[in-house]
Motif scaffolding. Sequence first.
Motif, mmCIF file in Angstrom:
data_model
loop_
_atom_site.group_PDB
_atom_site.id
_atom_site.type_symbol
_atom_site.label_atom_id
_atom_site.label_comp_id
_atom_site.label_asym_id
_atom_site.label_seq_id
_atom_site.Cartn_x
_atom_site.Cartn_y
_atom_site.Cartn_z
ATOM 1 N N TYR A 4 1.497 -4.827 1.815
ATOM 2 C CA TYR A 4 1.033 -3.592 2.459
ATOM 3 C C TYR A 4 0.903 -3.781 3.968
ATOM 4 O O TYR A 4 1.254 -2.891 4.751
ATOM 5 C CB TYR A 4 -0.302 -3.169 1.852
ATOM 6 N N ASP A 9 6.034 -1.301 0.226
ATOM 7 C CA ASP A 9 5.345 -0.626 -0.869
ATOM 8 C C ASP A 9 4.915 -1.676 -1.896
ATOM 9 O O ASP A 9 5.772 -2.330 -2.503
ATOM 10 C CB ASP A 9 6.286 0.391 -1.522
ATOM 11 N N ASP A 11 3.984 -1.395 -4.845
ATOM 12 C CA ASP A 11 4.544 -1.115 -6.172
ATOM 13 C C ASP A 11 5.900 -1.791 -6.365
ATOM 14 O O ASP A 11 6.277 -2.132 -7.488
ATOM 15 C CB ASP A 11 4.707 0.395 -6.378
ATOM 16 N N ALA A 130 4.268 1.522 -12.077
ATOM 17 C CA ALA A 130 3.335 1.485 -10.951
ATOM 18 C C ALA A 130 3.550 2.676 -10.022
ATOM 19 O O ALA A 130 2.591 3.264 -9.503
ATOM 20 C CB ALA A 130 3.499 0.173 -10.184
ATOM 21 N N LYS A 131 4.811 3.047 -9.801
ATOM 22 C CA LYS A 131 5.107 4.195 -8.945
ATOM 23 C C LYS A 131 4.592 5.493 -9.560
ATOM 24 O O LYS A 131 4.024 6.344 -8.863
ATOM 25 C CB LYS A 131 6.618 4.280 -8.695
ATOM 26 N N SER A 133 2.126 5.784 -11.664
ATOM 27 C CA SER A 133 0.667 5.745 -11.611
ATOM 28 C C SER A 133 0.160 6.126 -10.227
ATOM 29 O O SER A 133 -0.764 6.938 -10.090
ATOM 30 C CB SER A 133 0.172 4.343 -11.989
ATOM 31 N N SER A 134 0.773 5.550 -9.191
ATOM 32 C CA SER A 134 0.361 5.872 -7.820
ATOM 33 C C SER A 134 0.582 7.350 -7.518
ATOM 34 O O SER A 134 -0.270 8.010 -6.906
ATOM 35 C CB SER A 134 1.139 5.011 -6.822
ATOM 36 N N HIS A 137 -2.052 9.492 -9.198
ATOM 37 C CA HIS A 137 -3.372 9.352 -8.578
ATOM 38 C C HIS A 137 -3.473 10.133 -7.272
ATOM 39 O O HIS A 137 -4.524 10.715 -6.974
ATOM 40 C CB HIS A 137 -3.684 7.873 -8.327
ATOM 41 N N ASP A 224 -2.519 2.617 -14.833
ATOM 42 C CA ASP A 224 -2.394 1.207 -14.453
ATOM 43 C C ASP A 224 -2.858 0.277 -15.567
ATOM 44 O O ASP A 224 -2.422 -0.873 -15.645
ATOM 45 C CB ASP A 224 -3.215 0.920 -13.190
#
Length: 253
Positions: A4, A9, A11, A130-131, A133-134, A137, A224
């Motif tokens: 980060y 990214d 993810d 993961a993508k 989920s992000s 959110h 996640d």
Amino acid sequence: FFSYRRGWDPDNVTTPIITLAGDIITLPFLFLSLHLVIGMGGEAKLALFYIFIILGVISVFIPFSKLSSQYLKKILIESTPIMLIGGLLGTFSGSILGNSFEGLIGIAGILTMMPAFLEDGGAIGGILAAKFSSALHIGSLEYSLTPPKEAWKMFLSMHLIGLIVFSLIGIFAFFISKSLSVEVLPLHEMIAISLIAGEILILIVNFMAYYASVISFKHGIDPDNVTIPIITSMMDIIGTGCLILVLILFGVL
């Protein structure tokens, strides 16, 4: 954190690294543990068994004590059933793979390809999960019975990644087999088998990741905590099935 800070990214970085590190670390420790346990006496094995039972019970009750946060409790409640199911699925997948071993061992170069094939298939599925989920959110992806435009873009990106990754897996498997003096299929067949099986695998994983993410999110469960365990536990059986299917289509199996 480091990805980060560099503008990457997380993810796209953390899931493949953790997936790879998991195998690299787990397998040596598994063999080390096997060696140590076999060398122990009967009483030592029994004592070790009771110690781990006690530690397991403590680890279950600590999150529900006043010492832990509400977030930790949520992770435990949501993840534990999935991890147990994932363990059962992983064991079942291992038995399927074991039964297929005798048939696959006679196919030149395929066993060289299989670990990397399953590893990268799981990594791609983890990235996608993961993508999703992000996106759920932060609100950039909403629940829909049919994948929206944003999801299809992610699907396409995974297939494009797969074109590169699975082609390289076929190439590496060919040259590694050659360097080890292992009989191997022609290079173009190795690439084609890896690529076609990989793209079929990604197609399946795309929808698994999407629906596991949106359904869990709709029911108030953090994706996640569930999607990556589901995908990784199913990867061996799905990936092996895709390879076997393509080998049959090519007339190799």
